[in-house]
Design an enzyme around this catalytic site. Structure first.
Site, PDB file in Angstrom:
ATOM      1  N   TYR A 135       0.794  -1.231   0.000  1.00  0.00           N
ATOM      2  CA  TYR A 135       0.000   0.000   0.000  1.00  0.00           C
ATOM      3  C   TYR A 135       0.826   1.280   0.000  1.00  0.00           C
ATOM      4  O   TYR A 135       0.269   2.367  -0.103  1.00  0.00           O
ATOM      5  CB  TYR A 135      -0.949   0.009   1.214  1.00  0.00           C
ATOM      6  CG  TYR A 135      -2.226  -0.763   0.957  1.00  0.00           C
ATOM      7  CD1 TYR A 135      -2.209  -2.148   0.848  1.00  0.00           C
ATOM      8  CD2 TYR A 135      -3.447  -0.105   0.820  1.00  0.00           C
ATOM      9  CE1 TYR A 135      -3.372  -2.860   0.617  1.00  0.00           C
ATOM     10  CE2 TYR A 135      -4.620  -0.808   0.584  1.00  0.00           C
ATOM     11  CZ  TYR A 135      -4.577  -2.179   0.482  1.00  0.00           C
ATOM     12  OH  TYR A 135      -5.741  -2.873   0.251  1.00  0.00           O
ATOM     13  N   LYS A 187       2.607 -15.849   3.790  1.00  0.00           N
ATOM     14  CA  LYS A 187       2.858 -16.650   2.588  1.00  0.00           C
ATOM     15  C   LYS A 187       4.359 -16.934   2.550  1.00  0.00           C
ATOM     16  O   LYS A 187       5.074 -16.554   1.617  1.00  0.00           O
ATOM     17  CB  LYS A 187       2.383 -15.858   1.354  1.00  0.00           C
ATOM     18  CG  LYS A 187       2.362 -16.642   0.061  1.00  0.00           C
ATOM     19  CD  LYS A 187       1.267 -17.688  -0.031  1.00  0.00           C
ATOM     20  CE  LYS A 187       1.416 -18.533  -1.272  1.00  0.00           C
ATOM     21  NZ  LYS A 187       0.513 -19.695  -1.305  1.00  0.00           N
ATOM     22  N   ASP A 220      -3.694 -18.349   1.631  1.00  0.00           N
ATOM     23  CA  ASP A 220      -4.660 -19.092   0.802  1.00  0.00           C
ATOM     24  C   ASP A 220      -5.387 -20.146   1.646  1.00  0.00           C
ATOM     25  O   ASP A 220      -6.599 -20.321   1.542  1.00  0.00           O
ATOM     26  CB  ASP A 220      -3.986 -19.714  -0.434  1.00  0.00           C
ATOM     27  CG  ASP A 220      -2.689 -20.443  -0.125  1.00  0.00           C
ATOM     28  OD1 ASP A 220      -2.179 -20.337   1.008  1.00  0.00           O
ATOM     29  OD2 ASP A 220      -2.172 -21.130  -1.033  1.00  0.00           O
ATOM     30  N   ASP A 244      -6.464  -6.964   3.807  1.00  0.00           N
ATOM     31  CA  ASP A 244      -7.544  -6.390   3.008  1.00  0.00           C
ATOM     32  C   ASP A 244      -8.427  -7.502   2.453  1.00  0.00           C
ATOM     33  O   ASP A 244      -9.659  -7.453   2.546  1.00  0.00           O
ATOM     34  CB  ASP A 244      -6.950  -5.563   1.861  1.00  0.00           C
ATOM     35  CG  ASP A 244      -8.022  -5.008   0.956  1.00  0.00           C
ATOM     36  OD1 ASP A 244      -9.017  -4.480   1.479  1.00  0.00           O
ATOM     37  OD2 ASP A 244      -7.879  -5.124  -0.275  1.00  0.00           O
ATOM     38  N   ASP A 248     -12.582  -9.061   3.839  1.00  0.00           N
ATOM     39  CA  ASP A 248     -13.835  -9.081   3.071  1.00  0.00           C
ATOM     40  C   ASP A 248     -14.486 -10.460   3.177  1.00  0.00           C
ATOM     41  O   ASP A 248     -15.708 -10.575   3.308  1.00  0.00           O
ATOM     42  CB  ASP A 248     -13.597  -8.721   1.592  1.00  0.00           C
ATOM     43  CG  ASP A 248     -13.756  -7.218   1.342  1.00  0.00           C
ATOM     44  OD1 ASP A 248     -13.559  -6.428   2.294  1.00  0.00           O
ATOM     45  OD2 ASP A 248     -14.078  -6.834   0.207  1.00  0.00           O
TER      46      ASP A 248
HETATM   47  C1  IPM Z   1     -10.585  -1.274   2.877  1.00  0.00           C
HETATM   48  C2  IPM Z   1     -10.775  -0.804   1.463  1.00  0.00           C
HETATM   49  C3  IPM Z   1      -9.587   0.060   1.092  1.00  0.00           C
HETATM   50  C4  IPM Z   1      -8.340  -0.794   1.196  1.00  0.00           C
HETATM   51  C5  IPM Z   1      -9.707   0.694  -0.296  1.00  0.00           C
HETATM   52  C6  IPM Z   1     -10.990   1.480  -0.448  1.00  0.00           C
HETATM   53  C7  IPM Z   1      -8.512   1.557  -0.634  1.00  0.00           C
HETATM   54  O1  IPM Z   1     -10.934  -1.866   0.600  1.00  0.00           O
HETATM   55  O2  IPM Z   1     -10.621  -0.434   3.794  1.00  0.00           O
HETATM   56  O3  IPM Z   1     -10.388  -2.470   3.079  1.00  0.00           O
HETATM   57  O4  IPM Z   1      -7.963  -1.471   0.231  1.00  0.00           O
HETATM   58  O5  IPM Z   1      -7.744  -0.786   2.260  1.00  0.00           O
HETATM   59 MN    MN Z   2     -10.865  -3.794   1.573  1.00  0.00          MN
END
Ligand code: IPM
Ligand code: MN
Length: 352
Positions: A135, A187, A220, A244, A248
């Site tokens: 990042y 990893k 993974d 990240d 999700d």
């Molecule tokens: C998160 C989001 C951000 C990230 C994006 C919007 C830049 O996906 O907060 O997880 O990748 O960190």
């Molecule tokens: Mn994210």
């Protein structure tokens, strides 16, 4: 007096922030703490009007607060990346919000796509490094636009950055006191430099935490286990990009973006709390979006402000609503409007 900066942002951000603030007000009344809010209009509209995302003087103002409550960033008329990098990532880097804390907890009554798994099985926390790795924007092009083009995107990992994140995760595992277990997600079988630093730092730091069990999983494989055996996890620590991605997946098994919240934390400075779903432009202004993620962000914020009792009451309010009031967390199937859900949680907090 807690000084809270509020950035409602784009799309449905303002609607869910309003419900979060409603619950905050109820908690302050019930538990007797004082706070004041300052609202900032950073987001897509302001960018389209002025070209500004998060101006430097604003960063100083944000530093003068105890916490930041963020709604959502993302506007259909703004090229993807501008607001994310100009606001969210800029705040993370400039305010050194080096931890991204993402609880993954299935509340009673919330539907998970995992058949046979319930609230007892899904209750862990991901500690994501938030200021390094892929990042940092390090890299470049060579011969851009030609058939010989080269693109380099470097993952930067510093001993200091990795260690402070890992220490935070060990401390968190201790404080949480659930299974007293910390899993490093990495990893190491492929990334022999960055992940070598991570696992060495992890093992060396573990010596200071003899009461915490340690474990390692490849990223993974962890995706597989989040689905198959989420009950194995207590606290997980990982780098920025892996964090990240796996959070999700974590958000989905806890019921989706309508419930998932996160904290961008600087343990020595100001921290920023947000529902992790997007700005959902198509639902803007319709009073149909689920505000529970924003309310959960308020809960996390209260914990960090030292209002543990109020935070627990907000969580109890959320659980009351998920278990007894909502048909579903999904837009269109909740059985209640955005503001009604805020009202129900706030009422429960007042009665607690
Ligand atoms: C998160 C989001 C951000 C990230 C994006 C919007 C830049 O996906 O907060 O997880 O990748 O960190
Ligand atoms: Mn994210």
């Amino acid at each position: 007096m807690h000084k809270i900066a509020v950035i409602p942002g784009d799309g449905t951000g303002p609607e869910v922030v309003q419900e979060g603030l409603k619950v905050l007000e109820a908690a302050a009344g019930r538990f007797g703490f004082e706070y004041q809010t300052t609202e900032y209009d950073f987001g897509g509209e302001r960018y389209l009007r002025t070209g500004e995302t998060l101006p430097d003087p604003a960063l100083d103002e944000l530093r003068g607060h105890d916490a930041i409550f963020l709604g959502a960033i993302g506007h259909p008329d703004v090229m993807p990346g501008i607001l994310e990098q100009g606001i969210l990532l800029k705040a993370r880097f400039a305010l050194d919000l080096y931890i991204n804390l993402r609880p993954v907890k299935l509340y009673p009554g919330v539907e998970t796509p995992l058949r046979d798994k319930g609230p007892d099985d899904i209750d862990f926390v991901v500690v994501r490094e938030n200021t390094e790795g892929l990042y940092v924007g390090s890299g470049g092009f060579l011969k851009k636009g030609t058939p010989d083009e080269v693109a380099v995107q470097e993952s930067i990992n510093t001993r200091k950055g990795v260690e402070r994140c890992i220490r935070y995760a060990f401390d968190h595992a201790r404080e949480r006191s659930k299974d007293n277990k910390l899993t490093l997600c990495g990893k190491t079988n492929v990334l022999n430099y960055s992940q070598d630093l991570w696992i060495r730092t992890f093992n060396e730091t573990a010596a200071d935490y003899p009461d915490i069990k340690t474990d390692y999983a490849h990223v993974d494989a962890i995706c597989m286990w989040f689905v198959k055996n989420p009950e194995w996890f207590d606290v997980i620590v990982t780098d920025n990009i892996f964090g990240d991605i796996i959070t999700d997946l974590g958000a989905m098994i806890q019921g989706g973006m309508g419930i998932a919240a996160g904290g961008n934390i600087n343990p020595e400075g100001v921290s920023m709390f947000e529902p992790i779903g997007g700005s959902a432009p198509k639902y803007t202004g319709q009073n149909v979006i689920n505000p529970l993620a924003a309310i959960a962000a308020v809960q996390m914020m209260l914990e960090f402000l030292g209002e543990a009792e109020a935070a627990a009451a907000v969580e109890a309010g959320i659980m009351h609503v998920t278990s007894e009031k909502l048909l579903s967390l999904a837009v269109g199937r909740m059985g209640h409007t955005t503001s009604e859900i805020g009202d129900m949680v706030a009422a429960r907090v007042r009665e607690s």
